[in-house]
Design a protein around this motif. Structure first.
Motif, PDB file in Angstrom:
ATOM      1  N   SER A  23       1.018  -1.166   0.185  1.00  0.00           N
ATOM      2  CA  SER A  23      -0.039   0.204   0.088  1.00  0.00           C
ATOM      3  C   SER A  23       0.776   1.228  -0.083  1.00  0.00           C
ATOM      4  CB  SER A  23      -0.952   0.233   0.973  1.00  0.00           C
ATOM      5  OG  SER A  23      -0.085   0.140   2.570  1.00  0.00           O
ATOM      6  N   ASP A  24       0.167   2.326  -0.433  1.00  0.00           N
ATOM      7  CA  ASP A  24       1.026   3.545  -0.167  1.00  0.00           C
ATOM      8  C   ASP A  24       1.775   3.909   1.223  1.00  0.00           C
ATOM      9  OD1 ASP A  24       0.242   4.016  -2.822  1.00  0.00           O
ATOM     10  OD2 ASP A  24      -1.493   5.593  -2.302  1.00  0.00           O
ATOM     11  N   ASP A  25       1.437   3.452   2.226  1.00  0.00           N
ATOM     12  CA  ASP A  25       1.748   3.622   3.396  1.00  0.00           C
ATOM     13  C   ASP A  25       2.318   2.404   4.100  1.00  0.00           C
ATOM     14  OD1 ASP A  25      -0.437   2.201   3.982  1.00  0.00           O
ATOM     15  OD2 ASP A  25      -1.127   3.720   5.477  1.00  0.00           O
ATOM     16  N   ALA A  26       2.828   1.549   3.391  1.00  0.00           N
ATOM     17  CA  ALA A  26       3.415   0.488   4.048  1.00  0.00           C
ATOM     18  C   ALA A  26       4.417  -0.411   3.229  1.00  0.00           C
ATOM     19  CB  ALA A  26       2.432  -0.875   4.568  1.00  0.00           C
ATOM     20  N   TRP A  27       5.361  -1.000   3.921  1.00  0.00           N
ATOM     21  CA  TRP A  27       6.561  -2.061   3.025  1.00  0.00           C
ATOM     22  C   TRP A  27       6.845  -3.131   3.936  1.00  0.00           C
ATOM     23  CZ3 TRP A  27       6.414   3.328   3.351  1.00  0.00           C
ATOM     24  CH2 TRP A  27       6.624   4.091   2.348  1.00  0.00           C
ATOM     25  N   GLN A  28       7.130  -4.065   3.290  1.00  0.00           N
ATOM     26  CA  GLN A  28       7.392  -5.142   4.058  1.00  0.00           C
ATOM     27  C   GLN A  28       8.624  -5.965   3.254  1.00  0.00           C
ATOM     28  OE1 GLN A  28       4.252  -7.631   5.397  1.00  0.00           O
ATOM     29  NE2 GLN A  28       5.307  -9.622   4.654  1.00  0.00           N
ATOM     30  N   VAL A  29       9.602  -6.258   4.166  1.00  0.00           N
ATOM     31  CA  VAL A  29      10.854  -6.863   3.784  1.00  0.00           C
ATOM     32  C   VAL A  29      10.796  -8.263   4.304  1.00  0.00           C
ATOM     33  CG1 VAL A  29      13.480  -6.818   3.683  1.00  0.00           C
ATOM     34  CG2 VAL A  29      12.108  -4.765   3.539  1.00  0.00           C
ATOM     35  N   ASP A  30      11.003  -9.217   3.704  1.00  0.00           N
ATOM     36  CA  ASP A  30      10.848 -10.692   4.086  1.00  0.00           C
ATOM     37  C   ASP A  30      11.980 -11.475   3.738  1.00  0.00           C
ATOM     38  OD1 ASP A  30       8.484 -11.326   5.336  1.00  0.00           O
ATOM     39  OD2 ASP A  30       7.184 -10.783   3.626  1.00  0.00           O
ATOM     40  N   THR A  31      12.737 -11.994   4.563  1.00  0.00           N
ATOM     41  CA  THR A  31      14.087 -12.744   4.398  1.00  0.00           C
ATOM     42  C   THR A  31      13.905 -13.964   5.205  1.00  0.00           C
ATOM     43  OG1 THR A  31      15.515 -12.128   6.167  1.00  0.00           O
ATOM     44  CG2 THR A  31      15.379 -10.596   4.075  1.00  0.00           C
ATOM     45  N   PRO A  32      14.659 -14.969   4.974  1.00  0.00           N
ATOM     46  CA  PRO A  32      14.629 -16.023   5.765  1.00  0.00           C
ATOM     47  C   PRO A  32      14.823 -15.884   7.272  1.00  0.00           C
ATOM     48  CG  PRO A  32      15.891 -16.796   3.799  1.00  0.00           C
ATOM     49  CD  PRO A  32      15.590 -15.089   3.737  1.00  0.00           C
ATOM     50  N   GLU A  33      15.540 -14.694   7.426  1.00  0.00           N
ATOM     51  CA  GLU A  33      15.921 -14.408   9.043  1.00  0.00           C
ATOM     52  C   GLU A  33      15.111 -13.599   9.403  1.00  0.00           C
ATOM     53  OE1 GLU A  33      18.209 -13.894   6.268  1.00  0.00           O
ATOM     54  OE2 GLU A  33      18.933 -16.059   6.712  1.00  0.00           O
ATOM     55  N   PHE A  34      14.219 -12.738   8.803  1.00  0.00           N
ATOM     56  CA  PHE A  34      13.363 -11.685   9.411  1.00  0.00           C
ATOM     57  C   PHE A  34      12.231 -11.216   8.556  1.00  0.00           C
ATOM     58  CE2 PHE A  34      16.903  -9.404   7.815  1.00  0.00           C
ATOM     59  CZ  PHE A  34      16.388  -8.185   7.256  1.00  0.00           C
ATOM     60  N   ARG A  35      11.150 -10.473   9.318  1.00  0.00           N
ATOM     61  CA  ARG A  35      10.256  -9.637   8.422  1.00  0.00           C
ATOM     62  C   ARG A  35      10.389  -8.374   8.824  1.00  0.00           C
ATOM     63  NH1 ARG A  35       4.581 -11.987   7.986  1.00  0.00           N
ATOM     64  NH2 ARG A  35       5.680 -12.927   5.939  1.00  0.00           N
ATOM     65  N   LEU A  36      10.768  -7.392   8.162  1.00  0.00           N
ATOM     66  CA  LEU A  36      10.768  -5.984   8.735  1.00  0.00           C
ATOM     67  C   LEU A  36       9.646  -5.212   8.031  1.00  0.00           C
ATOM     68  CD1 LEU A  36      12.349  -3.431   9.723  1.00  0.00           C
ATOM     69  CD2 LEU A  36      13.340  -3.235   7.453  1.00  0.00           C
ATOM     70  N   LEU A  37       8.801  -4.662   8.961  1.00  0.00           N
ATOM     71  CA  LEU A  37       7.666  -3.579   8.333  1.00  0.00           C
ATOM     72  C   LEU A  37       7.926  -2.498   8.578  1.00  0.00           C
ATOM     73  CD1 LEU A  37       5.084  -5.772  10.661  1.00  0.00           C
ATOM     74  CD2 LEU A  37       5.569  -5.992   8.085  1.00  0.00           C
ATOM     75  N   VAL A  38       7.625  -1.606   7.555  1.00  0.00           N
ATOM     76  CA  VAL A  38       7.895  -0.209   7.356  1.00  0.00           C
ATOM     77  C   VAL A  38       6.643   0.589   7.105  1.00  0.00           C
ATOM     78  CG1 VAL A  38       9.025   1.784   6.362  1.00  0.00           C
ATOM     79  CG2 VAL A  38      10.113  -0.378   6.386  1.00  0.00           C
ATOM     80  N   ILE A  39       6.153   1.354   8.096  1.00  0.00           N
ATOM     81  CA  ILE A  39       4.666   1.837   8.134  1.00  0.00           C
ATOM     82  C   ILE A  39       4.738   3.451   8.275  1.00  0.00           C
ATOM     83  CG2 ILE A  39       2.527   1.780   9.513  1.00  0.00           C
ATOM     84  CD1 ILE A  39       3.440  -1.189  10.140  1.00  0.00           C
ATOM     85  N   LEU A  40       3.859   3.980   7.585  1.00  0.00           N
ATOM     86  CA  LEU A  40       3.583   5.512   7.776  1.00  0.00           C
ATOM     87  C   LEU A  40       2.564   5.654   8.682  1.00  0.00           C
ATOM     88  CD1 LEU A  40       4.199   6.981   4.149  1.00  0.00           C
ATOM     89  CD2 LEU A  40       5.828   6.847   6.067  1.00  0.00           C
ATOM     90  N   THR A  41       2.590   6.530   9.381  1.00  0.00           N
ATOM     91  CA  THR A  41       1.376   6.746  10.478  1.00  0.00           C
ATOM     92  C   THR A  41       0.169   7.313   9.422  1.00  0.00           C
ATOM     93  OG1 THR A  41       2.048   9.236  10.766  1.00  0.00           O
ATOM     94  CG2 THR A  41       2.794   7.582  12.506  1.00  0.00           C
ATOM     95  N   ASP A  42      -1.091   7.218  10.126  1.00  0.00           N
ATOM     96  CA  ASP A  42      -2.141   7.640   9.473  1.00  0.00           C
ATOM     97  C   ASP A  42      -2.174   9.070   8.831  1.00  0.00           C
ATOM     98  OD1 ASP A  42      -3.351   5.251  10.022  1.00  0.00           O
ATOM     99  OD2 ASP A  42      -4.391   5.835  11.813  1.00  0.00           O
ATOM    100  N   ASN A  43      -1.520  10.053   9.586  1.00  0.00           N
ATOM    101  CA  ASN A  43      -1.500  11.266   8.785  1.00  0.00           C
ATOM    102  C   ASN A  43      -0.247  11.540   7.988  1.00  0.00           C
ATOM    103  OD1 ASN A  43       0.652  11.549  10.923  1.00  0.00           O
ATOM    104  ND2 ASN A  43      -0.374  12.989  12.285  1.00  0.00           N
ATOM    105  N   ARG A  44       0.599  10.326   7.810  1.00  0.00           N
ATOM    106  CA  ARG A  44       1.554  10.404   7.010  1.00  0.00           C
ATOM    107  C   ARG A  44       2.689  11.574   7.509  1.00  0.00           C
ATOM    108  NH1 ARG A  44       0.739   7.168   2.676  1.00  0.00           N
ATOM    109  NH2 ARG A  44       2.474   8.030   1.327  1.00  0.00           N
TER     110      ARG A  44
END
Length: 188
Positions: A23-44
Motif C-alpha cells: 500500500s502507499d503507506d506500508a512496506w514489508q521486507v521478507d527474508t529467511p531470517e526476519f520480516r521488517l515492516l515499514v509503516i507510515l502513520t495515518d497522517n503520514r
C-alpha cells in the motif's frame, strides 16, 4: 523523506525481490531470517519500523531487563510488546527523517534482532551474581570461600547434577570464577 526514497533505500539494502509495497503507506521486507515492516502513520507525518524479535512468552522472564535496556539505550531503536510479540521498534517524524537516519535505524534493528534476548539474559545473570556476592559478603565470606562453596555444590550435584561431565563442570566453575572476580569488588 518521500515515499519513493523509502522504497529506493529498502531495495538498495535488501534487493527488489525481497521488498513488497502493498500500500502507499506500508512496506514489508521478507527474508529467511526476519520480516521488517515499514509503516507510515495515518497522517503520514511519522514513520515506524517494526521487526519481530520473539514471542512475548519468551520475553516475559526478562521484562525488567528489557526496560533497563530501553532506558539506557541512546539510539532510536527500542523494544516494544504488541500482539503477543516482542518487537524492535523505531519511530521518527517523516519530514525530518534523512536517508542516513533510515539506514542506521534498519541496521540497529537488525542488530537488536540478531541479539535476541541474549543481552537480557546476561543482565539477569549479572544481577543474580551480584546478589550472590552481596549475600556472601554479608556472611563474611571471601571470594575464595564463595568459590569453594560453589565447587562443593557442583560436587554434591546441587548445581549441574551428579552425572555432569567433569570437564563441563570445570568450564562452569571457570565461568563462575570469571564473573565473581569481575564483580566482587563492585559489590559492598
Amino acid at each position: 523523506m518521500q515515499s519513493q526514497e523509502i522504497t529506493s533505500i529498502l531495495i538498495d539494502k535488501f534487493g527488489e525481490e525481497l521488498v513488497a509495497h502493498p500500500s502507499d503507506d506500508a512496506w514489508q521486507v521478507d527474508t529467511p531470517e526476519f520480516r521488517l515492516l515499514v509503516i507510515l502513520t495515518d497522517n503520514r507525518e511519522g514513520l515506524r519500523l517494526l521487526l519481530p524479535i520473539c514471542p512475548a512468552s519468551q520475553a516475559q522472564p526478562y521484562l525488567t531487563q528489557l526496560l533497563q535496556i530501553n532506558f539506557a539505550q541512546t539510539q532510536g531503536v527500542h523494544y516494544g510488546l504488541h500482539q503477543e510479540v516482542l518487537w524492535g521498534v523505531y519511530a521518527h517524524p517523516l519530514p525530518s527523517l534523512t536517508p542516513e537516519d533510515l539506514k542506521r535505524a534498519i541496521a540497529d534493528l537488525l542488530v537488536l534482532q540478531e541479539k535476541g534476548l541474549s543481552e537480557c539474559f546476561n543482565l539477569l545473570i549479572e544481577t543474580q551474581i551480584r546478589l550472590i556476592i552481596k549475600a556472601a559478603k554479608q556472611q563474611g565470606q571471601s571470594l575464595e570461600a564463595t568459590l569453594q562453596n560453589l565447587d562443593r555444590l557442583y560436587a554434591e550435584g546441587l548445581l549441574g547434577g551428579l552425572s555432569q561431565d567433569p570437564q563441563e563442570r570445570d568450564q562452569f566453575l571457570a565461568a563462575w570464577r570469571y564473573q565473581l572476580d569481575r564483580l566482587w569488588d563492585e559489590e559492598s
